[in-house]
Design a protein around this motif. Sequence first.
Motif, mmCIF file in Angstrom:
data_model
loop_
_atom_site.group_PDB
_atom_site.id
_atom_site.type_symbol
_atom_site.label_atom_id
_atom_site.label_comp_id
_atom_site.label_asym_id
_atom_site.label_seq_id
_atom_site.Cartn_x
_atom_site.Cartn_y
_atom_site.Cartn_z
ATOM 1 N N PHE A 1 -10.497 10.989 1.317
ATOM 2 C CA PHE A 1 -11.037 10.352 2.516
ATOM 3 C C PHE A 1 -11.159 8.840 2.339
ATOM 4 C CE2 PHE A 1 -14.941 8.972 4.819
ATOM 5 C CZ PHE A 1 -14.455 9.113 6.107
ATOM 6 N N LEU A 2 -11.698 8.401 1.210
ATOM 7 C CA LEU A 2 -11.976 6.981 1.018
ATOM 8 C C LEU A 2 -10.707 6.140 0.876
ATOM 9 C CD1 LEU A 2 -15.003 7.158 -1.471
ATOM 10 C CD2 LEU A 2 -15.065 6.552 0.958
ATOM 11 N N TRP A 3 -9.653 6.702 0.320
ATOM 12 C CA TRP A 3 -8.469 5.910 -0.001
ATOM 13 C C TRP A 3 -7.329 6.079 0.998
ATOM 14 C CZ3 TRP A 3 -8.180 2.268 -3.841
ATOM 15 C CH2 TRP A 3 -9.225 2.251 -4.770
ATOM 16 N N HIS A 4 -7.495 6.904 2.038
ATOM 17 C CA HIS A 4 -6.334 7.185 2.882
ATOM 18 C C HIS A 4 -5.888 5.980 3.703
ATOM 19 C CE1 HIS A 4 -9.368 7.903 6.055
ATOM 20 N NE2 HIS A 4 -8.387 7.799 6.935
ATOM 21 N N LEU A 5 -6.793 5.083 4.056
ATOM 22 C CA LEU A 5 -6.369 3.885 4.774
ATOM 23 C C LEU A 5 -5.831 2.824 3.826
ATOM 24 C CD1 LEU A 5 -9.055 3.581 7.590
ATOM 25 C CD2 LEU A 5 -6.747 4.513 7.703
ATOM 26 N N THR A 6 -6.304 2.824 2.588
ATOM 27 C CA THR A 6 -5.705 1.942 1.589
ATOM 28 C C THR A 6 -4.249 2.322 1.365
ATOM 29 O OG1 THR A 6 -7.849 1.683 0.489
ATOM 30 C CG2 THR A 6 -5.902 1.098 -0.779
ATOM 31 N N ALA A 7 -3.972 3.628 1.388
ATOM 32 C CA ALA A 7 -2.579 4.080 1.271
ATOM 33 C C ALA A 7 -1.727 3.499 2.397
ATOM 34 C CB ALA A 7 -2.526 5.607 1.286
ATOM 35 N N ALA A 8 -2.278 3.459 3.612
ATOM 36 C CA ALA A 8 -1.541 2.883 4.746
ATOM 37 C C ALA A 8 -1.283 1.397 4.537
ATOM 38 C CB ALA A 8 -2.312 3.125 6.037
ATOM 39 N N ILE A 9 -2.286 0.682 4.021
ATOM 40 C CA ILE A 9 -2.114 -0.757 3.756
ATOM 41 C C ILE A 9 -0.998 -0.986 2.752
ATOM 42 C CG2 ILE A 9 -3.231 -2.782 2.749
ATOM 43 C CD1 ILE A 9 -5.883 -1.676 3.855
ATOM 44 N N LEU A 10 -0.990 -0.205 1.680
ATOM 45 C CA LEU A 10 0.021 -0.378 0.636
ATOM 46 C C LEU A 10 1.418 -0.065 1.167
ATOM 47 C CD1 LEU A 10 -1.864 1.200 -2.403
ATOM 48 C CD2 LEU A 10 -1.462 -1.234 -1.939
ATOM 49 N N LEU A 11 1.540 1.000 1.965
ATOM 50 C CA LEU A 11 2.851 1.355 2.493
ATOM 51 C C LEU A 11 3.350 0.309 3.479
ATOM 52 C CD1 LEU A 11 5.193 3.321 2.672
ATOM 53 C CD2 LEU A 11 3.934 4.564 4.444
ATOM 54 N N VAL A 12 2.478 -0.136 4.380
ATOM 55 C CA VAL A 12 2.882 -1.170 5.336
ATOM 56 C C VAL A 12 3.301 -2.436 4.596
ATOM 57 C CG1 VAL A 12 2.021 -2.736 7.124
ATOM 58 C CG2 VAL A 12 1.529 -0.300 7.273
ATOM 59 N N GLY A 13 2.533 -2.817 3.572
ATOM 60 C CA GLY A 13 2.885 -4.008 2.806
ATOM 61 C C GLY A 13 4.227 -3.882 2.112
ATOM 62 N N ALA A 14 4.480 -2.704 1.545
ATOM 63 C CA ALA A 14 5.755 -2.493 0.851
ATOM 64 C C ALA A 14 6.935 -2.519 1.823
ATOM 65 C CB ALA A 14 5.713 -1.168 0.094
ATOM 66 N N LEU A 15 6.787 -1.844 2.961
ATOM 67 C CA LEU A 15 7.876 -1.829 3.945
ATOM 68 C C LEU A 15 8.102 -3.212 4.544
ATOM 69 C CD1 LEU A 15 7.103 1.534 5.810
ATOM 70 C CD2 LEU A 15 8.928 1.096 4.150
ATOM 71 N N TYR A 16 7.019 -3.927 4.775
ATOM 72 C CA TYR A 16 7.140 -5.287 5.322
ATOM 73 C C TYR A 16 7.844 -6.209 4.334
ATOM 74 C CZ TYR A 16 5.689 -9.862 7.092
ATOM 75 O OH TYR A 16 5.670 -11.166 7.549
ATOM 76 N N ALA A 17 7.467 -6.114 3.060
ATOM 77 C CA ALA A 17 8.091 -6.960 2.046
ATOM 78 C C ALA A 17 9.575 -6.660 1.903
ATOM 79 C CB ALA A 17 7.386 -6.764 0.698
ATOM 80 N N ALA A 18 9.930 -5.381 2.127
ATOM 81 C CA ALA A 18 11.339 -4.991 2.026
ATOM 82 C C ALA A 18 12.111 -5.229 3.319
ATOM 83 C CB ALA A 18 11.436 -3.515 1.640
ATOM 84 N N GLY A 19 11.406 -5.689 4.364
ATOM 85 C CA GLY A 19 12.057 -5.911 5.650
ATOM 86 C C GLY A 19 12.444 -4.642 6.368
ATOM 87 N N GLU A 20 11.738 -3.550 6.073
ATOM 88 C CA GLU A 20 12.074 -2.250 6.644
ATOM 89 C C GLU A 20 10.908 -1.636 7.421
ATOM 90 O OE1 GLU A 20 15.003 -0.966 6.589
ATOM 91 O OE2 GLU A 20 15.949 -2.385 5.203
ATOM 92 N N LEU A 21 10.011 -2.448 7.945
ATOM 93 C CA LEU A 21 8.837 -1.927 8.653
ATOM 94 C C LEU A 21 9.174 -1.687 10.119
ATOM 95 C CD1 LEU A 21 5.827 -1.181 8.623
ATOM 96 C CD2 LEU A 21 5.324 -3.576 9.183
ATOM 97 N N PRO A 22 9.270 -0.433 10.570
ATOM 98 C CA PRO A 22 9.549 -0.156 11.985
ATOM 99 C C PRO A 22 8.317 -0.450 12.844
ATOM 100 C CG PRO A 22 10.067 1.731 10.557
ATOM 101 C CD PRO A 22 9.232 0.788 9.764
ATOM 102 N N THR A 23 8.544 -1.031 14.007
ATOM 103 C CA THR A 23 7.445 -1.289 14.941
ATOM 104 C C THR A 23 7.858 -0.874 16.356
ATOM 105 O OG1 THR A 23 8.216 -3.570 15.229
ATOM 106 C CG2 THR A 23 6.491 -3.184 13.566
ATOM 107 N N PRO A 24 8.213 0.400 16.554
ATOM 108 C CA PRO A 24 8.623 0.836 17.900
ATOM 109 C C PRO A 24 7.430 0.849 18.850
ATOM 110 C CG PRO A 24 8.429 2.720 16.435
ATOM 111 C CD PRO A 24 8.237 1.502 15.577
ATOM 112 N N PRO A 25 7.650 0.721 20.143
ATOM 113 C CA PRO A 25 6.551 0.767 21.120
ATOM 114 C C PRO A 25 5.815 2.106 21.049
ATOM 115 C CG PRO A 25 8.572 -0.026 22.133
ATOM 116 C CD PRO A 25 8.954 0.477 20.789
ATOM 117 N N VAL A 26 4.511 2.041 21.160
ATOM 118 C CA VAL A 26 3.693 3.253 21.096
ATOM 119 C C VAL A 26 4.075 4.197 22.234
ATOM 120 C CG1 VAL A 26 1.357 4.175 21.277
ATOM 121 C CG2 VAL A 26 1.773 2.080 19.987
#
Length: 493
Positions: free
Chosen positions: A333-358
């Motif tokens: 429970f405590l770390w699940h949003l930290t996991a999201a931060i790390l994944l978003v950061g990794a994908l963004y750094a790699a230039g592979e972060l999808p941002t499709p319209p909700v």
Amino acid sequence: MRRLRQLAARTPAGRERYVDLLRALAIVMVVLGHWSLAAIGEDPTGRPTARSALPDLPWAYPLTWVAQVMPVFFLVGGYANAASLTARRAAGGDAVSWLLDRGARLLRPTTALLLVIAAGSAVASLAGVEATLVRTVAWFATIPLWFLAAYLVVVPLTPAMYALHRRFGLLVPLALAALVAAGDLGRALGPAELALPNYLFGWLAVHQLGFAWRDARAEPPGGPDAPARPDAPTRRGVRTHRLPLSRRAGATALLGGLAATVLLTVGPYPVAMLNVPGERLDNAAPPSLALLTLTTAQLGLILLLRDPAERWLRRSRPWQAVIAVNAVVLTVFLWHLTAAILLVGALYAAGELPTPPVGSAAWLAWRVPWVLMLAVVLAALVAVFGPVEARTGPTGRARDRRRADGGGAPAQGPEATGRPHDAGQPAGPGWRGTARAAVTAAGFAAVVYALVVNAETPKSAPESLGVPASALAAYLAGAGALRLLRSGWGSRG
């Protein structure tokens, strides 16, 4: 796997395994809900941002009636707290030592999260990252702590509230529900702050239902007039106002709770049971009367599903899975949003972060790989930090007693329902006992204060440590005092 098989084999026959299953399911659903509803985008500078997708998905509002499972956690917490407090007292322990052990299960993994966030934020600040950006990331990672703050208020009140339950039974949650309704009326007619007491009254009402569930289960099969189990409540108030557990009662609670919730949400309350930015009020923060009627429906469903679930949990593999999840449930429970931060950061750094319209087809299709990748990242975090929670267990004389008794049930999750854990010898009556109780109360108050201050501090505030320094200091002081008391400090002459 061998360890899990051993723990499963050692589980006492009388353990309510269904409670452990519900705790695990509630946390897993919270995690999946947060991940699935995350809308990732970019700000004007090109940095990734995150928000809830719910405002763009009005068709999903009724689904939040299933996704809102925080009441289930408080319900299970009430059951487990009543069971463990009763067992502690039957073993000769006191409420303070019980509370210290309960607190340890919650605070050890929380302390690990806060220290890692503070250390990472300090490094980022020294590296030249803007303090506002540091705070934004830390704010997102610490969102789960708002729930922990509410729970850490409810748990210390357990001895007093359980005494009220033994005297008045279901009249207590009914009275608390009336206070919640009064708070709702106050925020409808005046400032929203008039509903702030609902944070206490609402979650206490759900917690009391957990007491009622546990004591109804503890009553002997022959009914109120049969010889009671040693740990069963004996006051007439509980016997008169006990929670019925029959399938008919479950169906009545389910249908009645759903009907009341429909009427309330057609009326003045929002349909969504999760936070929707821009809504006129939030049903969960603080808890509203509509959330309590939904809780009634959830309790009815829980009672209806209990028998088949218990039969299923008698099988070895399902029960081993429940044990495994509960051993690290708070870490998940405590770390699940930290996991999201790390994944978003990794994908963004790699230039592979999808941002499709909700709500678009691309966004919906991205939910599956998104959740699967997050699960991998979270599994890595749990592998690192899970042992901090899993190692929290009985201390001192309780460990020796459990060994002498041949083991007993493993401690599972922050609300284990097995044998009692003692934090050394009770301090006993007199000034030492009074001082120990006062320091324990002060320690919990400092921790709650710290978590509330962090939650109330804007995410754009310039905080070089990620969390406010005053909040971090108060938290460490409170948690440190509780740790010293649990180790035996202040209880020896």
